[in-house]
Enzyme design. Structure first.
Site, PDB file in Angstrom:
ATOM      1  N   ASP A  45       0.844  -1.205   0.000  1.00  0.00           N
ATOM      2  CA  ASP A  45       0.000   0.000   0.000  1.00  0.00           C
ATOM      3  C   ASP A  45       0.883   1.261   0.000  1.00  0.00           C
ATOM      4  OD1 ASP A  45       0.906  -0.059   2.595  1.00  0.00           O
ATOM      5  OD2 ASP A  45      -1.071   0.198   3.523  1.00  0.00           O
ATOM      6  N   ASP A  84      -1.279  -6.320  -0.622  1.00  0.00           N
ATOM      7  CA  ASP A  84      -1.398  -5.656   0.689  1.00  0.00           C
ATOM      8  C   ASP A  84      -2.836  -5.189   0.911  1.00  0.00           C
ATOM      9  OD1 ASP A  84      -0.248  -4.783   3.013  1.00  0.00           O
ATOM     10  OD2 ASP A  84       0.871  -3.109   2.107  1.00  0.00           O
ATOM     11  N   LYS A 114      -1.355  -9.545   2.820  1.00  0.00           N
ATOM     12  CA  LYS A 114      -0.695  -9.038   4.040  1.00  0.00           C
ATOM     13  C   LYS A 114      -1.631  -8.074   4.759  1.00  0.00           C
ATOM     14  CE  LYS A 114       2.712  -5.720   4.046  1.00  0.00           C
ATOM     15  NZ  LYS A 114       2.096  -4.678   4.901  1.00  0.00           N
ATOM     16  N   GLU A 184       8.333  -3.914  11.022  1.00  0.00           N
ATOM     17  CA  GLU A 184       8.722  -2.598  10.500  1.00  0.00           C
ATOM     18  C   GLU A 184       9.178  -1.686  11.642  1.00  0.00           C
ATOM     19  OE1 GLU A 184       6.096  -0.807   7.661  1.00  0.00           O
ATOM     20  OE2 GLU A 184       7.235   1.075   7.643  1.00  0.00           O
TER      21      GLU A 184
HETATM   22  O1  KIV Z   1       3.393  -1.136   1.756  1.00  0.00           O
HETATM   23  C1  KIV Z   1       4.569  -1.502   1.860  1.00  0.00           C
HETATM   24  O2  KIV Z   1       5.412  -1.235   0.997  1.00  0.00           O
HETATM   25  C2  KIV Z   1       4.932  -2.284   3.031  1.00  0.00           C
HETATM   26  C3  KIV Z   1       6.380  -2.643   3.207  1.00  0.00           C
HETATM   27  C4  KIV Z   1       7.182  -1.466   3.505  1.00  0.00           C
HETATM   28  C5  KIV Z   1       6.570  -3.721   4.194  1.00  0.00           C
HETATM   29  O3  KIV Z   1       4.103  -2.608   3.814  1.00  0.00           O
END
Ligand code: KIV
Length: 284
Positions: A45, A84, A114, A184
């Site tokens: 995201d 995501d 995710k 993170e």
């Molecule tokens: O959205 C994203 O790029 C992420 C990563 C930084 C883990 O969640």
């Protein structure tokens, strides 16, 4: 098939082999990741920041993520691609989370989804999705989707209380069936302790060298923007600067009438042009 890549991540952890991951959002970034041999890609995201110009990841919609994930899956038929879940598409209720995760999974053909956080609704949805056949990757520590609530981007796991909470959340995600957990901006000793405690791999970003793998936003790793670079990221290339330089050369060449040059266009011989009925064939 992407699904079969997930057990390989676990085997890499068991063998102590670092897992490499990067974000991708389109054909260009997907093919860069594939040709560099990374282990999996995340359609993050973070597209809110690097593609859409937002200051947080909150505005991204499920349709945005589905659109970009489809492109990346099409570009990488043999790689594990993770989609995501955007802000507001989970946590509200486990039913809604399952519904939205199924849409992302089914409509894109990605290999996993995710989700940020480990509250009850996430854990419930993770377990239900696993039963249905949708692998889930967790995400703990700094949760960019919650910056409005938490008041900014800060390192997590510095106090004993926060460390214990993160450990418990990571364990709960594993118990619910998550196949890996992104950490993170987790203080590095805390990230190391979580990595040791879990059987599933941890993928770090800004969490030090002791996680099972690393992930970066591709725009940060390749210098694809001229914006602020997080202190934990490293620019392995300067594509933005190189691109500006190249386009300056192009601009100069057009203005100086040196582009197109000999060999960069076609002229049909005058006789053939005269004989042709086709107007478009005179010059190309
Ligand atoms: O959205 C994203 O790029 C992420 C990563 C930084 C883990 O969640």
């Amino acid at each position: 098939m992407a699904e079969f890549k997930i057990p390989q991540l676990r085997r890499k952890k068991e063998r102590g082999e670092p897992i490499v991951s990067i974000t991708a959002y389109d054909l260009f970034t997907a093919h860069l990741a594939r040709d560099a041999g990374v282990d999996f890609v995340l359609v993050g995201d973070s597209m809110a920041n690097v593609l859409q110009g937002h200051s947080t990841t909150v505005p991204v919609s499920l349709e945005d993520v589905i659109y970009h994930t489809r492109i990346v899956v099409r570009a990488l038929p043999d790689m594990l691609v993770i989609g995501d879940m955007p802000f507001g598409t989970f946590k509200v209720s486990a039913d809604e989370t399952v519904h939205n995760a199924l849409a992302l999974f089914k409509e894109t053909g990605c290999g996993a989804v995710k989700m940020e956080g480990a509250d009850e609704s996430n854990l419930d949805a993770t377990a239900r999705l696993k039963r249905i056949g949708v692998p889930v990757m967790g995400h703990l520590g700094l949760l960019p989707q919650r910056v409005h609530a938490t008041g900014g981007y800060r390192i997590q796991g510095r106090s004993e209380k926060s460390r214990q909470r993160l450990l418990a959340e990571a364990q709960a995600l594993q118990d619910a069936g998550a196949f890996a957990v992104v950490l993170e901006c987790v203080e590095s000793r805390c990230a190391e302790a979580i990595t040791r405690a879990l059987k599933v791999p941890t993928i770090g970003i800004g969490s030090g060298p002791h996680t099972d793998g690393q992930i970066l936003v591709i725009h940060d790793a390749l210098g694809m923007h001229a914006e602020y670079l997080p202190s934990f990221a490293r620019r392995f290339a300067n594509l933005y600067a190189d691109g500006v330089e190249a386009l300056r050369e192009y601009t100069g060449a057009v203005r100086a009438r040196t582009f197109p040059g000999p060999g960069e266009y076609t002229m049909v011989p005058q006789k053939a042009a005269d004989e042709s009925d086709n107007e478009g064939a005179q010059t190309a």
